[in-house]
Design a protein around this motif. Structure first.
Motif, PDB file in Angstrom:
ATOM      1  N   ALA A 208       0.681  -1.206  -0.213  1.00  0.00           N
ATOM      2  CA  ALA A 208       0.022  -0.105  -0.155  1.00  0.00           C
ATOM      3  C   ALA A 208       1.028   1.294   0.050  1.00  0.00           C
ATOM      4  N   ASP A 209      -0.010   2.336  -0.665  1.00  0.00           N
ATOM      5  CA  ASP A 209       0.969   3.556  -0.611  1.00  0.00           C
ATOM      6  C   ASP A 209       2.422   3.165  -1.441  1.00  0.00           C
ATOM      7  N   GLU A 210       2.934   2.355  -2.504  1.00  0.00           N
ATOM      8  CA  GLU A 210       4.086   2.415  -3.069  1.00  0.00           C
ATOM      9  C   GLU A 210       3.831   2.229  -4.371  1.00  0.00           C
ATOM     10  N   SER A 211       5.221   2.895  -4.730  1.00  0.00           N
ATOM     11  CA  SER A 211       5.257   2.304  -6.356  1.00  0.00           C
ATOM     12  C   SER A 211       6.233   1.400  -6.579  1.00  0.00           C
TER      13      SER A 211
END
Length: 172
Positions: free
Chosen positions: A62-65
């Motif tokens: 989550a919330d990671e490229s």
């Protein structure tokens, strides 16, 4: 419609943005890194927790490229801190084996040789070994979908291109 309102899919009903976004499809994502040697063999990792070998990489959190995932996984799995090369493959994967649909990104790790693997220590027990394998050898070690994706990634690396795939098959 205001910026905080959106139409419900398939209707003219206006929903608050939070409700609209909550109803959007979710896709799993993963990112990996293709390393190869001068002979075109690919670096595969032998995981301790499943029978199939893999390239370095893993699930996007989550919330990671995807590029941050690939960099993080290199550090976690191999203890390597190195810049990623360009994007080689974007592969859409249909739902399968109780997994939802997803998108897999493969980045270019560049060309290595056996000396780059000397002294590798797998401290957390997740990885048992690593080595270079021809595409034919890889087909016997990895899942068929990854084998297809590796073939496309090798070709993209040789051509200096980025390949779009669906289910491991090049579409563009």
């Amino acid at each position: 419609m205001t910026t905080s309102e959106s139409a419900a899919p398939g209707t003219n009903e206006v929903l608050p943005a939070e409700q609209y976004v909550a109803g959007l499809a979710r896709k799993r994502m993963a990112a990996g890194v293709l390393f190869r040697d001068k002979a075109g063999k690919v670096l595969l990792l032998e995981p301790s927790y499943k029978p199939n070998w893999e390239i370095p990489g893993g699930a996007v959190e989550a919330d990671e490229s995807p590029w941050a995932t690939a960099t993080r996984e290199l550090a976690e799995e191999l203890g390597w801190e190195r810049p990623l090369g360009r994007l080689l493959v974007v592969d859409y994967v249909r739902p399968q084996d109780s997994r939802p649909e997803g998108v897999v990104f493969v980045f270019d790790g560049g060309v290595l040789d056996e000396t780059d693997l000397v002294g590798m220590v797998f401290t957390d027990g997740e990885i048992l070994s690593a080595g270079f394998h021809s595409l034919d050898e890889a087909r016997n070690k990895v899942k068929p979908l990854l084998a297809d994706r590796l073939a496309v990634a090798l070709h993209a690396a040789e051509q200096g291109a980025t390949a779009l795939c669906e289910q491991g098959q090049r579409i563009a």
